[in-house]
Design a protein around this motif. Structure first.
Motif, PDB file in Angstrom:
ATOM      1  N   CYS A  33       0.808  -1.234   0.000  1.00  0.00           N
ATOM      2  CA  CYS A  33       0.000   0.000   0.000  1.00  0.00           C
ATOM      3  C   CYS A  33       0.834   1.274   0.000  1.00  0.00           C
ATOM      4  O   CYS A  33       0.279   2.368   0.013  1.00  0.00           O
ATOM      5  CB  CYS A  33      -0.970  -0.001   1.176  1.00  0.00           C
ATOM      6  SG  CYS A  33      -0.182   0.336   2.752  1.00  0.00           S
ATOM      7  N   CYS A  61       3.130  -3.298   5.843  1.00  0.00           N
ATOM      8  CA  CYS A  61       2.699  -2.624   7.064  1.00  0.00           C
ATOM      9  C   CYS A  61       1.708  -3.496   7.836  1.00  0.00           C
ATOM     10  O   CYS A  61       1.184  -4.484   7.315  1.00  0.00           O
ATOM     11  CB  CYS A  61       2.072  -1.268   6.727  1.00  0.00           C
ATOM     12  SG  CYS A  61       0.447  -1.390   5.952  1.00  0.00           S
ATOM     13  N   CYS A  64      -1.890  -3.964   6.157  1.00  0.00           N
ATOM     14  CA  CYS A  64      -1.932  -4.976   5.098  1.00  0.00           C
ATOM     15  C   CYS A  64      -1.834  -6.374   5.709  1.00  0.00           C
ATOM     16  O   CYS A  64      -2.601  -7.272   5.368  1.00  0.00           O
ATOM     17  CB  CYS A  64      -0.782  -4.774   4.120  1.00  0.00           C
ATOM     18  SG  CYS A  64      -1.010  -3.352   3.051  1.00  0.00           S
TER      19      CYS A  64
HETATM   20 ZN   LIG Z   1       0.477  -1.701   3.627  1.00  0.00          ZN
END
Ligand SMILES: [Zn+2]
Length: 138
Positions: A33, A61, A64
């Protein structure tokens, strides 16, 4: 019992060796992302190889990761990022993106844009094979 734990520890230690290269490859942005300034961690794209393999790792991250691990928490808005990540030149990132596209198509409504994206995508034979083996390993 303790043997399993050792194995787990051994695996995370081996994976941690990839950290530096993943930071370099991702430029410290989530590889799905593109989030930055947030904690990123290593995720192994299925089918997970017997021995940790850098080529199977992506750096992502917590948002996600959580949505991948808990499909019930999937929010379509977050995954607009697939419009970009699905074109990644990093095979593991592209494979994970395609897996998420398929999963979202199967689980959410108003997914026309995802179907369009899937149609536009050109996948090499190698990527297609990886996606297929990941899906049949489930
Ligand atoms: Zn992410």
């Amino acid at each position: 019992m303790s043997k399993g734990l050792d194995k787990h520890k051994h695996r995370s230690e081996s994976l941690s060796y990839f950290g530096k290269d993943l930071v370099r490859r991702s430029g410290s942005h989530c590889e799905l992302c593109n989030a930055s300034g947030t904690k990123l961690s290593i995720f192994e794209v299925p089918p997970v190889p017997k021995e940790p393999d850098f080529e199977h790792c992506i750096f992502i991250c917590d948002t996600c990761k959580e949505q991948i691990e808990k499909p019930k928490t999937l929010t379509l808005d977050h995954w607009r990022c697939l419009n970009t990540s699905a074109w990644s030149t990093v095979p593991a990132v592209q494979v994970m993106s395609v897996l998420m596209i398929d999963q979202l198509i199967n689980s959410v409504k108003e997914n026309e844009w995802l179907q369009d994206l899937k149609e536009q995508l050109y996948l090499t034979e190698e990527i297609q094979e990886w996606v297929t083996s990941a899906q049949s390993a489930k």
